[in-house]
Design an enzyme around this catalytic site. Sequence first.
Site, PDB file in Angstrom:
ATOM      1  N   ARG A  45      14.183 -19.471  -3.842  1.00  0.00           N
ATOM      2  CA  ARG A  45      13.239 -20.029  -2.886  1.00  0.00           C
ATOM      3  C   ARG A  45      12.819 -21.392  -3.429  1.00  0.00           C
ATOM      4  O   ARG A  45      12.000 -21.493  -4.334  1.00  0.00           O
ATOM      5  CB  ARG A  45      12.028 -19.111  -2.759  1.00  0.00           C
ATOM      6  CG  ARG A  45      10.949 -19.577  -1.801  1.00  0.00           C
ATOM      7  CD  ARG A  45       9.886 -18.485  -1.658  1.00  0.00           C
ATOM      8  NE  ARG A  45       8.843 -18.835  -0.717  1.00  0.00           N
ATOM      9  CZ  ARG A  45       7.738 -19.507  -1.044  1.00  0.00           C
ATOM     10  NH1 ARG A  45       7.535 -19.903  -2.274  1.00  0.00           N
ATOM     11  NH2 ARG A  45       6.830 -19.776  -0.117  1.00  0.00           N
ATOM     12  N   ASN A  75      16.412 -18.186   0.421  1.00  0.00           N
ATOM     13  CA  ASN A  75      15.265 -18.310   1.302  1.00  0.00           C
ATOM     14  C   ASN A  75      15.506 -19.393   2.351  1.00  0.00           C
ATOM     15  O   ASN A  75      15.840 -20.535   2.001  1.00  0.00           O
ATOM     16  CB  ASN A  75      14.017 -18.662   0.483  1.00  0.00           C
ATOM     17  CG  ASN A  75      12.773 -18.687   1.350  1.00  0.00           C
ATOM     18  OD1 ASN A  75      12.560 -19.601   2.137  1.00  0.00           O
ATOM     19  ND2 ASN A  75      11.974 -17.661   1.224  1.00  0.00           N
ATOM     20  N   ASP A  95      10.536 -19.646  10.542  1.00  0.00           N
ATOM     21  CA  ASP A  95      11.897 -20.138  10.302  1.00  0.00           C
ATOM     22  C   ASP A  95      12.793 -19.835  11.512  1.00  0.00           C
ATOM     23  O   ASP A  95      12.319 -19.503  12.588  1.00  0.00           O
ATOM     24  CB  ASP A  95      12.452 -19.516   9.019  1.00  0.00           C
ATOM     25  CG  ASP A  95      11.590 -19.855   7.800  1.00  0.00           C
ATOM     26  OD1 ASP A  95      10.945 -20.928   7.806  1.00  0.00           O
ATOM     27  OD2 ASP A  95      11.537 -19.046   6.855  1.00  0.00           O
ATOM     28  N   SER A 114       9.775 -11.886   6.563  1.00  0.00           N
ATOM     29  CA  SER A 114       8.386 -11.730   6.105  1.00  0.00           C
ATOM     30  C   SER A 114       7.546 -11.193   7.254  1.00  0.00           C
ATOM     31  O   SER A 114       7.521 -11.785   8.334  1.00  0.00           O
ATOM     32  CB  SER A 114       7.800 -13.080   5.693  1.00  0.00           C
ATOM     33  OG  SER A 114       8.554 -13.622   4.654  1.00  0.00           O
ATOM     34  N   THR A 143      -2.777 -15.576  -3.429  1.00  0.00           N
ATOM     35  CA  THR A 143      -1.754 -16.084  -4.347  1.00  0.00           C
ATOM     36  C   THR A 143      -1.697 -17.605  -4.285  1.00  0.00           C
ATOM     37  O   THR A 143      -1.965 -18.209  -3.254  1.00  0.00           O
ATOM     38  CB  THR A 143      -0.368 -15.500  -4.013  1.00  0.00           C
ATOM     39  OG1 THR A 143       0.616 -16.237  -4.731  1.00  0.00           O
ATOM     40  CG2 THR A 143      -0.056 -15.560  -2.529  1.00  0.00           C
ATOM     41  N   THR A 145       1.120 -19.149  -5.056  1.00  0.00           N
ATOM     42  CA  THR A 145       2.508 -19.498  -4.797  1.00  0.00           C
ATOM     43  C   THR A 145       2.722 -19.930  -3.351  1.00  0.00           C
ATOM     44  O   THR A 145       3.586 -20.723  -3.042  1.00  0.00           O
ATOM     45  CB  THR A 145       3.416 -18.277  -5.075  1.00  0.00           C
ATOM     46  OG1 THR A 145       2.955 -17.654  -6.238  1.00  0.00           O
ATOM     47  CG2 THR A 145       4.847 -18.701  -5.239  1.00  0.00           C
ATOM     48  N   LYS A 146       1.931 -19.341  -2.469  1.00  0.00           N
ATOM     49  CA  LYS A 146       2.146 -19.604  -1.059  1.00  0.00           C
ATOM     50  C   LYS A 146       1.147 -20.653  -0.588  1.00  0.00           C
ATOM     51  O   LYS A 146      -0.062 -20.415  -0.553  1.00  0.00           O
ATOM     52  CB  LYS A 146       1.959 -18.308  -0.273  1.00  0.00           C
ATOM     53  CG  LYS A 146       2.408 -18.415   1.138  1.00  0.00           C
ATOM     54  CD  LYS A 146       3.355 -17.303   1.523  1.00  0.00           C
ATOM     55  CE  LYS A 146       3.771 -17.506   2.970  1.00  0.00           C
ATOM     56  NZ  LYS A 146       5.178 -17.378   3.148  1.00  0.00           N
ATOM     57  N   LYS A 365     -18.303   7.219  -1.759  1.00  0.00           N
ATOM     58  CA  LYS A 365     -19.328   8.061  -1.152  1.00  0.00           C
ATOM     59  C   LYS A 365     -20.031   7.322  -0.036  1.00  0.00           C
ATOM     60  O   LYS A 365     -20.380   6.152  -0.188  1.00  0.00           O
ATOM     61  CB  LYS A 365     -20.366   8.443  -2.219  1.00  0.00           C
ATOM     62  CG  LYS A 365     -21.435   9.353  -1.739  1.00  0.00           C
ATOM     63  CD  LYS A 365     -22.792   9.081  -2.397  1.00  0.00           C
ATOM     64  CE  LYS A 365     -23.475   7.852  -1.868  1.00  0.00           C
ATOM     65  NZ  LYS A 365     -24.060   7.970  -0.526  1.00  0.00           N
ATOM     66  N   CYS A 466     -28.010   7.055  -2.174  1.00  0.00           N
ATOM     67  CA  CYS A 466     -27.693   6.201  -3.328  1.00  0.00           C
ATOM     68  C   CYS A 466     -27.808   6.999  -4.632  1.00  0.00           C
ATOM     69  O   CYS A 466     -26.985   6.860  -5.544  1.00  0.00           O
ATOM     70  CB  CYS A 466     -28.654   5.012  -3.398  1.00  0.00           C
ATOM     71  SG  CYS A 466     -28.717   4.031  -1.890  1.00  0.00           S
TER      72      CYS A 466
HETATM   73  N1  LIG Z   1     -30.309  17.155   7.416  1.00  0.00           N
HETATM   74  C1  LIG Z   1     -29.969  17.282   6.124  1.00  0.00           C
HETATM   75  N2  LIG Z   1     -29.916  18.503   5.571  1.00  0.00           N
HETATM   76  C2  LIG Z   1     -29.561  18.650   4.278  1.00  0.00           C
HETATM   77  N3  LIG Z   1     -29.276  17.637   3.463  1.00  0.00           N
HETATM   78  C3  LIG Z   1     -29.311  16.386   3.946  1.00  0.00           C
HETATM   79  C4  LIG Z   1     -29.635  16.131   5.296  1.00  0.00           C
HETATM   80  N4  LIG Z   1     -29.579  14.796   5.503  1.00  0.00           N
HETATM   81  C5  LIG Z   1     -29.221  14.254   4.344  1.00  0.00           C
HETATM   82  N5  LIG Z   1     -29.049  15.191   3.387  1.00  0.00           N
HETATM   83  C6  LIG Z   1     -28.705  14.970   1.984  1.00  0.00           C
HETATM   84  O1  LIG Z   1     -29.429  13.822   1.583  1.00  0.00           O
HETATM   85  C7  LIG Z   1     -28.636  12.954   0.795  1.00  0.00           C
HETATM   86  C8  LIG Z   1     -28.518  11.591   1.471  1.00  0.00           C
HETATM   87  O2  LIG Z   1     -27.725  11.735   2.606  1.00  0.00           O
HETATM   88  P1  LIG Z   1     -27.698  10.625   3.737  1.00  0.00           P
HETATM   89  O3  LIG Z   1     -26.596  11.037   4.624  1.00  0.00           O
HETATM   90  O4  LIG Z   1     -29.035  10.418   4.314  1.00  0.00           O
HETATM   91  O5  LIG Z   1     -27.248   9.372   2.859  1.00  0.00           O
HETATM   92  P2  LIG Z   1     -27.551   7.813   3.012  1.00  0.00           P
HETATM   93  O6  LIG Z   1     -27.825   7.473   4.427  1.00  0.00           O
HETATM   94  O7  LIG Z   1     -26.453   7.142   2.332  1.00  0.00           O
HETATM   95  O8  LIG Z   1     -28.849   7.659   2.167  1.00  0.00           O
HETATM   96  P3  LIG Z   1     -29.514   6.306   1.644  1.00  0.00           P
HETATM   97  O9  LIG Z   1     -28.773   5.158   2.218  1.00  0.00           O
HETATM   98  O10 LIG Z   1     -30.926   6.385   2.138  1.00  0.00           O
HETATM   99  O11 LIG Z   1     -29.424   6.359   0.197  1.00  0.00           O
HETATM  100  C9  LIG Z   1     -27.309  13.648   0.616  1.00  0.00           C
HETATM  101  O12 LIG Z   1     -27.305  14.307  -0.622  1.00  0.00           O
HETATM  102  C10 LIG Z   1     -27.268  14.669   1.750  1.00  0.00           C
HETATM  103  O13 LIG Z   1     -26.554  15.801   1.356  1.00  0.00           O
HETATM  104  C1  LIG Z   2     -33.087   0.525   2.922  1.00  0.00           C
HETATM  105  C2  LIG Z   2     -31.944  -0.127   2.266  1.00  0.00           C
HETATM  106  N1  LIG Z   2     -31.542  -1.370   2.613  1.00  0.00           N
HETATM  107  C3  LIG Z   2     -30.508  -1.792   1.913  1.00  0.00           C
HETATM  108  S1  LIG Z   2     -29.975  -0.675   0.784  1.00  0.00           S
HETATM  109  C4  LIG Z   2     -31.184   0.422   1.237  1.00  0.00           C
HETATM  110  C5  LIG Z   2     -31.337   1.714   0.571  1.00  0.00           C
HETATM  111  C6  LIG Z   2     -30.720   2.834   1.303  1.00  0.00           C
HETATM  112  O1  LIG Z   2     -29.388   2.705   1.468  1.00  0.00           O
END
Ligand SMILES: Nc1ncnc2c1ncn2[C@@H]1O[C@H](COP(=O)(O)OP(=O)(O)OP(=O)(O)O)[C@@H](O)[C@H]1O
Ligand SMILES: Cc1ncsc1CCO
Length: 540
Positions: A45, A75, A95, A114, A143, A145-146, A365, A466
């Site tokens: 190429r 190429n 091409d 490509s 990249t 290269t391109k 998650k 979280c």
């Molecule tokens: N109705 C429910 N019954 C039982 N457990 C729940 C319920 N809702 C949420 N949970 C539990 O609560 C936790 C958070 O879940 P959720 O789906 O609210 O997460 P999320 O929206 O990512 O939370 P965040 O962004 O506020 O941290 C998980 O461990 C889930 O198993």
């Molecule tokens: C409320 C909120 N906003 C950004 S992150 C967070 C925490 C729950 O996911």
Amino acid sequence: MIIPKQQVDYSLYLVTDSSMLPPGKTLYDQVKAGLENGVTLVQIREKDTDTKSFIEEGLQVRELCHQFKVPLIINDRVDVALAIDADGVHVGQDDMPIPMVRKLLGPDKILGWSVGLVSEVEELANWGPDMIDYIGIGTLFPTLTKKNQKKSPMGPQGASDILTALETNQASWCKTVGIGGLHPDCIERVIYQCNSSNGRRSIDGIALVSDIMASPNASSSTAVLRELIRGTNFKYVNFQLTPSDVNASNVRDVISQVKNSRPLVHHMTNKVHQNFGANVTLALGSSPIMSEVESEARDLAQIPQASLLLNTGSVAPAATIKTAIRAYNEFKRPIVFDPVGYSATQTRLILNDTLLTFGQFICIKGNSSEILSLARMTEGKMKGVDAAGTDLITKEYLALATQTVAYKYKTIAVCTGETDFIADGTFAGKIQLSEGTEGVTANDVPCYTIENGPIPIMGDITASGCSLGSTIACLLGGLKEDGIAIEAVVGAVQLYKSAGKLASTRARGNGSFHVELIDALYQLFNENKPEEWTAKVNRL
Ligand SMILES: Nc1ncnc2c1ncn2[C@@H]1O[C@H](COP(=O)(O)OP(=O)(O)OP(=O)(O)O)[C@@H](O)[C@H]1O
Ligand SMILES: Cc1ncsc1CCO
Ligand SMILES: [Mg+2]
């Protein structure tokens, strides 16, 4: 033709670029070193070479390739290919049109194209098997290269969409190589993550330029590449990805491992979650460190029992996060990824997709909205960071979304809600060219549910999802070399749900629930009697 084109081995495809040769090396030297160490296909190429030199060079390289029974592809320049009787031609989208190239080349030469779009796959399928022999799928990663890159890099997920399109359009004859930004640090992940959704095919090879052409020692560089491609196992964490029927005694053992090793759980997380996550981590016998400092990520990743929780809730600079991902992947330490509000805004979508393309996560998650959008099983975008409007969705559908995310990113996916879903799409880290997942699809990926009845208050405190991420990161961080990833993830989700139930019987509102949840985690972790936990694990 040096060999019949049906017998071509696409596994390690060297594309030349004489503008990047190291001092004292010629194009010929580099190609020779490549061929001696396992390059299976060569493409010249040369964008800036005049025709006369191109032909002289082409003749020499053809001679060399043929000593190794390796075909030579040219190429773009059909005229040069014909003039030197090369074994094939590779053309890009801008091409000469494919039917014209084929007409000039005749039926026996190799014709490569490509491809970056599903519509291009449809086009080649319509032409039928006599037109295109292989496609270069790309650009995979950014990249140098391109020049004038028009499209943004597609990543392994985009490449999987192309492989899926080859299957759905019955173009199974067409071979594939991945191209664009492929280097030793990502080759195994590309082979691991790229496959068609029916599990029947993955890429047939890796095409690359700079790791051989620009290498001062092209022989050893090629040997390294050859080893990576030949590999059978992508070891991105230094514990086991073996499938398991998780039971209470496995989980007890996981918790004992955490107690003994006191993992360091590096949080790159949102401000809302920081204090809560640090306390949850301490309750689980682990050490939290909340750090978004780019320069210390590598140091932290080298600590023996470190794990990284990467939560994109408040958006840290992409460069900082990428440095951390690279380090944790390199030192084979686990990363739990929580793409908060995955598709709520364009900014979040781009950041999260960029990170998903960039690294290998042992666990992804999300709440149900996040998992459904990651699986592309929902219409529209999320309103905010919380799950919304998923009450009417069936368990079967959520299970399939979780399996789809697990399969697509070759990870352990966790979907939270009243029922939590966990799917193990890691395939024990197995990598192989061409064969995909040997027909195994998202539907077949092992899936577990965790249930404990409704605990509405758990979804109504901020950052409870979280902190489930923190919990998973603690248990994964504690695993010894023979520890099994899925046992840590299932154990973490079961522990967290059981603690949530216990806390809900003690709390008076969502303020005290936070405190009670930390206490309950502390209690259940220290008692370490998973057989008595109230949340139940089911294998679907
Ligand atoms: N109705 C429910 N019954 C039982 N457990 C729940 C319920 N809702 C949420 N949970 C539990 O609560 C936790 C958070 O879940 P959720 O789906 O609210 O997460 P999320 O929206 O990512 O939370 P965040 O962004 O506020 O941290 C998980 O461990 C889930 O198993
Ligand atoms: C409320 C909120 N906003 C950004 S992150 C967070 C925490 C729950 O996911
Ligand atoms: Mg929530």
